[in-house]
Write a protein that holds these residues in place. Structure first.
Motif, PDB file in Angstrom:
ATOM      1  N   PHE A 372      29.524  16.743  57.416  1.00  0.00           N
ATOM      2  CA  PHE A 372      30.385  16.730  56.235  1.00  0.00           C
ATOM      3  C   PHE A 372      31.843  17.043  56.578  1.00  0.00           C
ATOM      4  O   PHE A 372      32.682  17.166  55.666  1.00  0.00           O
ATOM      5  N   PHE A 373      32.152  17.190  57.843  1.00  0.00           N
ATOM      6  CA  PHE A 373      33.478  17.575  58.311  1.00  0.00           C
ATOM      7  C   PHE A 373      34.617  16.864  57.576  1.00  0.00           C
ATOM      8  O   PHE A 373      35.567  17.502  57.098  1.00  0.00           O
ATOM      9  N   PRO A 374      34.575  15.526  57.415  1.00  0.00           N
ATOM     10  CA  PRO A 374      35.730  14.853  56.786  1.00  0.00           C
ATOM     11  C   PRO A 374      35.964  15.227  55.329  1.00  0.00           C
ATOM     12  O   PRO A 374      37.078  15.055  54.829  1.00  0.00           O
ATOM     13  N   VAL A 375      34.921  15.718  54.630  1.00  0.00           N
ATOM     14  CA  VAL A 375      35.086  15.935  53.186  1.00  0.00           C
ATOM     15  C   VAL A 375      34.908  17.391  52.764  1.00  0.00           C
ATOM     16  O   VAL A 375      35.166  17.729  51.596  1.00  0.00           O
ATOM     17  N   LEU A 376      34.488  18.269  53.650  1.00  0.00           N
ATOM     18  CA  LEU A 376      34.282  19.664  53.258  1.00  0.00           C
ATOM     19  C   LEU A 376      35.538  20.264  52.624  1.00  0.00           C
ATOM     20  O   LEU A 376      35.479  20.941  51.599  1.00  0.00           O
ATOM     21  N   GLY A 377      36.678  20.025  53.264  1.00  0.00           N
ATOM     22  CA  GLY A 377      37.921  20.595  52.774  1.00  0.00           C
ATOM     23  C   GLY A 377      38.285  20.127  51.379  1.00  0.00           C
ATOM     24  O   GLY A 377      38.904  20.867  50.599  1.00  0.00           O
ATOM     25  N   LYS A 378      37.912  18.917  51.051  1.00  0.00           N
ATOM     26  CA  LYS A 378      38.166  18.400  49.703  1.00  0.00           C
ATOM     27  C   LYS A 378      37.513  19.308  48.667  1.00  0.00           C
ATOM     28  O   LYS A 378      38.137  19.667  47.645  1.00  0.00           O
ATOM     29  N   TYR A 379      36.264  19.711  48.940  1.00  0.00           N
ATOM     30  CA  TYR A 379      35.535  20.531  47.979  1.00  0.00           C
ATOM     31  C   TYR A 379      36.001  21.982  48.020  1.00  0.00           C
ATOM     32  O   TYR A 379      35.982  22.673  46.989  1.00  0.00           O
ATOM     33  N   VAL A 380      36.450  22.451  49.169  1.00  0.00           N
ATOM     34  CA  VAL A 380      37.018  23.799  49.232  1.00  0.00           C
ATOM     35  C   VAL A 380      38.298  23.866  48.408  1.00  0.00           C
ATOM     36  O   VAL A 380      38.526  24.820  47.648  1.00  0.00           O
ATOM     37  N   VAL A 381      39.147  22.850  48.527  1.00  0.00           N
ATOM     38  CA  VAL A 381      40.393  22.816  47.745  1.00  0.00           C
ATOM     39  C   VAL A 381      40.088  22.723  46.251  1.00  0.00           C
ATOM     40  O   VAL A 381      40.741  23.389  45.430  1.00  0.00           O
ATOM     41  N   GLU A 382      39.088  21.945  45.888  1.00  0.00           N
ATOM     42  CA  GLU A 382      38.698  21.885  44.473  1.00  0.00           C
ATOM     43  C   GLU A 382      38.244  23.259  43.985  1.00  0.00           C
ATOM     44  O   GLU A 382      38.550  23.668  42.860  1.00  0.00           O
ATOM     45  N   LEU A 384      39.261  26.179  45.213  1.00  0.00           N
ATOM     46  CA  LEU A 384      40.463  27.011  45.118  1.00  0.00           C
ATOM     47  C   LEU A 384      41.268  26.701  43.866  1.00  0.00           C
ATOM     48  O   LEU A 384      41.882  27.597  43.264  1.00  0.00           O
ATOM     49  N   ASP A 385      41.263  25.438  43.458  1.00  0.00           N
ATOM     50  CA  ASP A 385      42.038  25.009  42.287  1.00  0.00           C
ATOM     51  C   ASP A 385      41.250  25.144  40.982  1.00  0.00           C
ATOM     52  O   ASP A 385      41.766  24.784  39.909  1.00  0.00           O
ATOM     53  N   GLY A 386      40.010  25.624  41.053  1.00  0.00           N
ATOM     54  CA  GLY A 386      39.195  25.743  39.850  1.00  0.00           C
ATOM     55  C   GLY A 386      38.699  24.422  39.313  1.00  0.00           C
ATOM     56  O   GLY A 386      38.402  24.306  38.120  1.00  0.00           O
ATOM     57  N   LEU A 387      38.590  23.416  40.192  1.00  0.00           N
ATOM     58  CA  LEU A 387      38.218  22.070  39.754  1.00  0.00           C
ATOM     59  C   LEU A 387      36.873  21.599  40.313  1.00  0.00           C
ATOM     60  O   LEU A 387      36.495  20.442  40.119  1.00  0.00           O
ATOM     61  N   LEU A 388      36.157  22.487  40.978  1.00  0.00           N
ATOM     62  CA  LEU A 388      34.887  22.093  41.576  1.00  0.00           C
ATOM     63  C   LEU A 388      33.863  21.796  40.487  1.00  0.00           C
ATOM     64  O   LEU A 388      33.762  22.518  39.486  1.00  0.00           O
ATOM     65  N   ASP A 389      33.113  20.735  40.675  1.00  0.00           N
ATOM     66  CA  ASP A 389      32.073  20.346  39.728  1.00  0.00           C
ATOM     67  C   ASP A 389      31.160  21.537  39.414  1.00  0.00           C
ATOM     68  O   ASP A 389      30.748  22.259  40.328  1.00  0.00           O
ATOM     69  N   PRO A 390      30.845  21.784  38.146  1.00  0.00           N
ATOM     70  CA  PRO A 390      30.026  22.951  37.782  1.00  0.00           C
ATOM     71  C   PRO A 390      28.693  23.033  38.515  1.00  0.00           C
ATOM     72  O   PRO A 390      28.237  24.129  38.863  1.00  0.00           O
ATOM     73  N   ALA A 391      28.058  21.884  38.759  1.00  0.00           N
ATOM     74  CA  ALA A 391      26.778  21.905  39.478  1.00  0.00           C
ATOM     75  C   ALA A 391      26.971  22.382  40.914  1.00  0.00           C
ATOM     76  O   ALA A 391      26.134  23.130  41.458  1.00  0.00           O
ATOM     77  N   LEU A 392      28.084  21.970  41.548  1.00  0.00           N
ATOM     78  CA  LEU A 392      28.361  22.430  42.904  1.00  0.00           C
ATOM     79  C   LEU A 392      28.812  23.884  42.902  1.00  0.00           C
ATOM     80  O   LEU A 392      28.487  24.637  43.838  1.00  0.00           O
ATOM     81  N   GLN A 393      29.552  24.297  41.881  1.00  0.00           N
ATOM     82  CA  GLN A 393      29.906  25.709  41.765  1.00  0.00           C
ATOM     83  C   GLN A 393      28.663  26.571  41.798  1.00  0.00           C
ATOM     84  O   GLN A 393      28.607  27.585  42.501  1.00  0.00           O
ATOM     85  N   GLN A 394      27.661  26.177  41.032  1.00  0.00           N
ATOM     86  CA  GLN A 394      26.423  26.956  40.956  1.00  0.00           C
ATOM     87  C   GLN A 394      25.656  26.884  42.269  1.00  0.00           C
ATOM     88  O   GLN A 394      25.126  27.899  42.748  1.00  0.00           O
TER      89      GLN A 394
END
Length: 420
Positions: A372-382, A384-394
């Motif tokens: 997942f190396f190319p996309v992990l940071g995308k979800y970490v930034v989401e 940090l910004d409070g924009l991560l999908d609720p299902a992934l947050q959980q």
């Protein structure tokens, strides 16, 4: 208003991907990436998951590996050959269908599997196996070269790299003081508005070392530092011709020994890389809290080359299980122990730390994170910004319901000291 500042501790896949995605989204931010080393061997890139969430993410990452100029040079589509003792193959194929993804993959019978790849695995161990997964669109990536190149890209865009060992976190005064940065072993203090721990197997000890008096800060049962053994088998010119086009191979046989074992071609170095089934912890009493804690050995190289005979033999079992009679000609060497952060559910942690303001955790690859190396940071930034999908947050929350571990083969129950 000043530009935001971040410290990222750990320059593995979570940390480097986060640095890249952060600097791309916020080019005027101050980002400091701190570490002392990184991975150095090829790693599997696959989307073969029974968990459809991870399959979706892995397919997203694989598309980047295959098409993005930054990542493409390090990806090799070798395919994968997976011998599983459950309905794994059929479930993976079904998930592909549910996601509407086309790929050259199929579940085949054992007899059909013996004829795959020119009969390379004809003598493998297929006891109690009903079907084998063949996916021609999976592959592997050169971990060391990819990591180095992505770090270079991040630095070119403005990230600052500090080569240092982090000894502890820094906090504001008070029982629940917010995190203000880190302290290095050399005694330097580095501060930022936000600190992100991408520290893998070192996370539990770092948290406990940083604030032994704050048990709510500690990892507890969320994370365990886990080891597994790897080795390589150098190939002669004749062997190289035989194995150069082989797929990544994984097998659950023999059962009852732990996780799957496997092998992948390391053509750049003219060798095969193997990993064993036995996973283990390294529990010692923490010097301050007196709490039992699994942690990598404190040696400068984590004692990675000090591999007991039982673990060397464990890797050798995989050789015989995969190749049968062909295994006798493959001589293993360079045995080493690799450490990873594992969670009871094998899910990542990408989350704010609930007990400390301005502290975030993005780690726990659980031995399947590199792809997942190319996309992990995308979800970490989401996150940090409070924009991560609720299902992934959980799914990735620091505070989440932990499943039982009694029947979990991916949870380490053996101690390293007992394997010598």
């Amino acid at each position: 208003m000043s530009d935001p500042s971040y410290i990222i501790v750990g320059a593995g896949v979570f940390g480097v991907s986060t640095a890249l995605h952060l600097i791309r989204k916020y080019p005027h931010s101050h980002i400091t990436l701190i570490d002392r080393d990184g991975p150095d061997a090829p790693t599997v890139v696959r989307a073969d998951y029974t968990d459809i969430t991870y399959m979706r993410l892995a397919l997203e990452a694989r598309d980047v590996w295959k098409s993005d100029p930054l990542w493409r040079p390090f990806y090799h589509e070798t395919g994968i050959f997976w011998v599983a003792r459950s309905a794994f193959a059929g479930r993976v194929v079904q998930n592909y269908r549910e996601l509407g993804v086309r790929g050259e993959l199929y579940a085949c019978t054992v007899e059909e599997a013996r004829g795959e790849h020119g009969g390379l695995f004809v003598d493998g161990d297929y006891q109690d196996i009903t079907e084998v997964l063949v996916n021609k669109t999976s592959g592997l990536a050169d971990a060391k070269d990819a990591l180095k190149r992505v770090i270079e890209e991040a630095l070119m865009l403005g990230v600052t790299f500090v080569g240092a060992e982090v000894e502890g976190l820094e906090f504001e005064d008070g029982e629940r003081g917010a995190c203000t940065g880190v302290r290095t072993k050399a005694g330097d203090t580095i501060t930022a508005e936000r600190t992100i721990l991408c520290t893998g197997a070192f996370t539990p000890r770092l948290l406990m070392d940083s604030a032994p008096e704050r048990p709510d800060l500690h990892a507890g049962d969320r994370i365990v530092a886990t080891g597994i053994t790897e080795a390589v088998a150098p190939l002669t010119k004749e062997q190289f011709q035989k194995y150069r086009d082989m797929p990544v191979t994984s097998t659950d046989n023999p059962p009852g020994r732990g996780v799957d074992n496997g092998c992948l071609p390391y053509n750049k170095e003219g060798m095969l890389k193997f990993w064993g089934q036995t996973i283990f912890r390294n529990t010692h009493q923490h010097h301050s809290t007196k709490t039992p804690l699994s942690m990598p050995p404190p040696d400068p190289d984590y004692a990675q080359w000090n591999v007991p005979k039982r673990l060397q033999d464990d890797v050798g079992v995989g050789n015989g299980t995969i190749f049968g009679r062909n295994a006798e000609a493959l001589k293993m060497e360079q045995f080493r122990i690799c450490w990873e952060a594992v969670t009871p559910s094998n899910d990542f942690i990408i989350s704010p730390h609930s007990a400390c303001e301005n502290l975030y955790v993005a780690t726990c690859g659980s031995f399947h994170g590199f792809k997942f190396f190319p996309v992990l940071g995308k979800y970490v930034v989401e996150m940090l910004d409070g924009l991560l999908d609720p299902a992934l947050q959980q799914k990735w929350a620091w505070d989440r319901t932990l499943p039982p571990i009694d029947d979990n083969d991916h949870w380490p129950k053996k101690e390293l000291r007992d394997l010598f």
